[in-house]
Design a protein around this motif. Structure first.
Motif, PDB file in Angstrom:
ATOM      1  N   TYR A 173       0.683  -1.319   0.168  1.00 28.98           N
ATOM      2  CA  TYR A 173      -0.056  -0.039  -0.077  1.00 28.98           C
ATOM      3  C   TYR A 173       0.614   1.194   0.268  1.00 28.98           C
ATOM      4  O   TYR A 173       2.031   1.262   0.654  1.00 28.98           O
ATOM      5  CB  TYR A 173      -0.929  -0.031   1.176  1.00 28.98           C
ATOM      6  CG  TYR A 173      -1.996  -1.028   1.348  1.00 28.98           C
ATOM      7  CD1 TYR A 173      -3.223  -0.546   0.458  1.00 28.98           C
ATOM      8  CD2 TYR A 173      -2.001  -2.320   1.549  1.00 28.98           C
ATOM      9  CE1 TYR A 173      -4.269  -1.515   0.546  1.00 28.98           C
ATOM     10  CE2 TYR A 173      -3.003  -3.414   1.527  1.00 28.98           C
ATOM     11  CZ  TYR A 173      -4.151  -2.740   0.957  1.00 28.98           C
ATOM     12  OH  TYR A 173      -5.197  -3.586   0.825  1.00 28.98           O
ATOM     13  N   GLU A 174       0.240   2.290  -0.711  1.00 28.42           N
ATOM     14  CA  GLU A 174       1.165   3.621  -0.619  1.00 28.42           C
ATOM     15  C   GLU A 174       0.223   4.633  -0.284  1.00 28.42           C
ATOM     16  O   GLU A 174      -0.684   4.649  -0.640  1.00 28.42           O
ATOM     17  CB  GLU A 174       1.452   3.768  -2.288  1.00 28.42           C
ATOM     18  CG  GLU A 174       2.519   2.901  -2.815  1.00 28.42           C
ATOM     19  CD  GLU A 174       2.810   3.276  -4.161  1.00 28.42           C
ATOM     20  OE1 GLU A 174       2.578   4.397  -4.819  1.00 28.42           O
ATOM     21  OE2 GLU A 174       3.702   2.485  -4.882  1.00 28.42           O
ATOM     22  N   ILE A 175       0.748   5.386   0.817  1.00 23.97           N
ATOM     23  CA  ILE A 175       0.080   6.498   1.362  1.00 23.97           C
ATOM     24  C   ILE A 175      -0.048   7.473   0.489  1.00 23.97           C
ATOM     25  O   ILE A 175       1.164   8.086  -0.189  1.00 23.97           O
ATOM     26  CB  ILE A 175       0.835   6.946   2.737  1.00 23.97           C
ATOM     27  CG1 ILE A 175       0.449   5.603   3.738  1.00 23.97           C
ATOM     28  CG2 ILE A 175      -0.078   8.223   3.387  1.00 23.97           C
ATOM     29  CD1 ILE A 175       1.150   6.046   4.988  1.00 23.97           C
TER      30      ILE A 175
ATOM     31  N   GLY B 116      -7.404   0.059   1.161  1.00 23.96           N
ATOM     32  CA  GLY B 116      -8.240  -0.544   0.326  1.00 23.96           C
ATOM     33  C   GLY B 116      -7.757  -0.231  -1.197  1.00 23.96           C
ATOM     34  O   GLY B 116      -6.744   0.201  -1.559  1.00 23.96           O
ATOM     35  N   GLN B 117      -8.535  -0.874  -2.014  1.00 23.10           N
ATOM     36  CA  GLN B 117      -8.397  -0.719  -3.505  1.00 23.10           C
ATOM     37  C   GLN B 117      -9.402   0.229  -4.011  1.00 23.10           C
ATOM     38  O   GLN B 117     -10.731  -0.046  -4.302  1.00 23.10           O
ATOM     39  CB  GLN B 117      -8.363  -2.259  -3.859  1.00 23.10           C
ATOM     40  CG  GLN B 117      -8.367  -2.457  -5.352  1.00 23.10           C
ATOM     41  CD  GLN B 117      -8.389  -3.961  -5.874  1.00 23.10           C
ATOM     42  OE1 GLN B 117      -8.404  -4.661  -4.954  1.00 23.10           O
ATOM     43  NE2 GLN B 117      -8.405  -4.013  -7.166  1.00 23.10           N
ATOM     44  N   LEU B 118      -8.900   1.029  -4.613  1.00 21.32           N
ATOM     45  CA  LEU B 118      -9.896   2.211  -5.361  1.00 21.32           C
ATOM     46  C   LEU B 118     -10.233   1.734  -6.879  1.00 21.32           C
ATOM     47  O   LEU B 118      -9.153   1.714  -7.631  1.00 21.32           O
ATOM     48  CB  LEU B 118      -9.303   3.641  -5.245  1.00 21.32           C
ATOM     49  CG  LEU B 118     -10.034   4.801  -6.010  1.00 21.32           C
ATOM     50  CD1 LEU B 118     -11.477   4.895  -5.201  1.00 21.32           C
ATOM     51  CD2 LEU B 118      -8.944   5.783  -6.064  1.00 21.32           C
ATOM     52  N   CYS B 119     -11.103   1.589  -7.019  1.00 23.46           N
ATOM     53  CA  CYS B 119     -11.722   0.875  -8.683  1.00 23.46           C
ATOM     54  C   CYS B 119     -12.380   1.979  -9.246  1.00 23.46           C
ATOM     55  O   CYS B 119     -13.368   2.720  -8.871  1.00 23.46           O
ATOM     56  CB  CYS B 119     -12.465  -0.475  -8.395  1.00 23.46           C
ATOM     57  SG  CYS B 119     -11.903  -1.648  -7.451  1.00 23.46           S
ATOM     58  N   LEU B 120     -11.833   2.225 -10.500  1.00 27.56           N
ATOM     59  CA  LEU B 120     -12.638   2.961 -11.420  1.00 27.56           C
ATOM     60  C   LEU B 120     -13.542   1.978 -12.395  1.00 27.56           C
ATOM     61  O   LEU B 120     -12.859   1.242 -13.221  1.00 27.56           O
ATOM     62  CB  LEU B 120     -11.643   3.842 -12.231  1.00 27.56           C
ATOM     63  CG  LEU B 120     -12.276   4.572 -13.488  1.00 27.56           C
ATOM     64  CD1 LEU B 120     -13.309   5.291 -13.370  1.00 27.56           C
ATOM     65  CD2 LEU B 120     -11.272   5.417 -14.559  1.00 27.56           C
TER      66      LEU B 120
ATOM     67  N   GLN C  99      -6.273   1.305  -7.797  1.00 30.23           N
ATOM     68  CA  GLN C  99      -4.993   1.804  -7.148  1.00 30.23           C
ATOM     69  C   GLN C  99      -5.350   1.372  -5.776  1.00 30.23           C
ATOM     70  O   GLN C  99      -6.271   1.660  -5.096  1.00 30.23           O
ATOM     71  CB  GLN C  99      -4.942   3.442  -7.431  1.00 30.23           C
ATOM     72  CG  GLN C  99      -3.950   4.216  -6.751  1.00 30.23           C
ATOM     73  CD  GLN C  99      -4.092   5.629  -6.994  1.00 30.23           C
ATOM     74  OE1 GLN C  99      -4.729   6.037  -7.814  1.00 30.23           O
ATOM     75  NE2 GLN C  99      -3.072   6.331  -6.279  1.00 30.23           N
ATOM     76  N   LYS C 100      -4.196   1.218  -5.012  1.00 30.28           N
ATOM     77  CA  LYS C 100      -4.347   0.855  -3.683  1.00 30.28           C
ATOM     78  C   LYS C 100      -3.958   2.269  -2.600  1.00 30.28           C
ATOM     79  O   LYS C 100      -3.300   2.989  -3.283  1.00 30.28           O
ATOM     80  CB  LYS C 100      -2.989  -0.184  -3.126  1.00 30.28           C
ATOM     81  CG  LYS C 100      -3.551  -1.485  -3.847  1.00 30.28           C
ATOM     82  CD  LYS C 100      -2.513  -2.465  -3.181  1.00 30.28           C
ATOM     83  CE  LYS C 100      -3.136  -3.945  -3.737  1.00 30.28           C
ATOM     84  NZ  LYS C 100      -4.038  -4.418  -3.210  1.00 30.28           N
ATOM     85  N   LEU C 101      -4.740   2.180  -1.690  1.00 31.49           N
ATOM     86  CA  LEU C 101      -4.760   3.479  -1.072  1.00 31.49           C
ATOM     87  C   LEU C 101      -4.844   3.404   0.573  1.00 31.49           C
ATOM     88  O   LEU C 101      -5.273   2.194   0.861  1.00 31.49           O
ATOM     89  CB  LEU C 101      -5.791   4.454  -1.167  1.00 31.49           C
ATOM     90  CG  LEU C 101      -5.989   4.885  -2.688  1.00 31.49           C
ATOM     91  CD1 LEU C 101      -7.313   5.690  -2.732  1.00 31.49           C
ATOM     92  CD2 LEU C 101      -4.969   5.945  -3.056  1.00 31.49           C
TER      93      LEU C 101
END
Length: 291
Positions: A158-160, A209-213, A223-225
């Protein structure tokens, strides 16, 4: 009977009720109480999805599947047909049951999200509502152990996000798209160019979590956030309309980082932005309404 009582007699209340459940055979179950299931020897999971609607109108439902840590669309079979999403018609007073099959996943444990939402074109036509509203959706999630399939995934760290601000919403986690970095202009349709998605976390715990478009109902990118407690993360987004379908929506598959699961059941949340039409679709709609 007095006049006031007569008035009260005429008052009625109409409420819509929608229930969703999943059923599967014992051979696919590790521990149902802990939302823990498994595939068969061929790496296939089979279940039945049941929709029961007691509503004022019929529904046209879109059913799709998201898998945590999977960056590409997931195809699955419903009643013999394979697709990345399936459209189901539900009568206003009725129950629909359909079988689905999910396979070809990497070996290992996965969190599976079964999601349905009303087809936005149908909702707009029946209810004459704004196509950018946050539609009602239903989600079922569970842990699935894949015993035979693709090679195991290498999970990304995960990347902040560096762009973080103090939370300014109360008691909720929200996703909202803006046209400017100052978050003063809320996006109402999608054009080519840059936007800014604000993910607000007013909780006392950090979430990851996982941001999904989603382009219509197909996974376009992820994208992981990590969003720290009491902060708001700003995610830059750039759209190219020719790569998208008619509408977009962001979905954040979220888990708290410091809250233990009760009785071994994984804790997961799903947060959705509004569904927004591409500008071309808005112009088509306006042109149609002028005739």
């Amino acid at each position: 009977m007095d006049k006031e009582s007569a008035k009260l007699e005429k008052v009625s209340h109409n409420s819509d009720s929608r229930t969703t459940r999943m059923e599967t055979k014992p051979e696919f179950t590790n521990n149902k109480d802990k939302l823990d299931f498994k595939t068969d020897a061929d790496g296939c999971f089979k279940g039945s999805y049941i929709l029961n609607h007691q509503t004022q109108t019929g529904d046209k439902i879109v059913f799709y599947i998201l898998v945590e840590n999977i960056d590409s669309p997931v195809s699955f079979i419903v009643n013999g047909e394979e697709s990345e999403y399936h459209i189901i018609h539900v009568l206003k007073l009725g129950e629909v049951t359909f079988d689905f099959e999910l396979s070809n996943l990497p070996i290992g444990k996965h969190i599976i999200h079964l999601i349905n939402e009303p087809c936005f074109e149908y909702v707009e036509q029946v209810q004459e509502c704004n196509p950018s509203i946050k539609y009602i959706y239903t989600r079922i999630y569970f842990s699935l152990e894949v015993t035979n399939g693709k090679m195991p995934l290498e999970h990304k760290k995960y990347e902040i996000m560096h762009e973080q601000r103090e939370s300014d919403f109360k008691n909720r986690i929200s996703l909202k798209l803006f046209e400017d970095k100052k978050l003063s202009i809320v996006a109402e349709q999608i054009k080519d160019g840059s936007y800014y998605l604000a993910i607000n976390n007013d909780k006392y715990y950090e979430i990851k979590g996982q941001l999904c478009l989603m382009s219509d109902y197909r996974l376009e990118s992820t994208q992981k956030l990590i969003v720290r407690e009491k902060t708001k993360v700003i995610v830059p987004v750039k759209f190219h309309r020719e790569t998208l379908k008619k509408s977009i929506r962001f979905i954040f598959l979220m888990t708290p980082t410091k809250i233990e699961a009760e009785a071994g059941v994984p804790i997961r949340g799903v947060f959705m932005s509004e569904r927004l039409l591409l500008q071309d679709e808005v112009l088509k709609k306006q042109s149609h309404n002028n005739y």
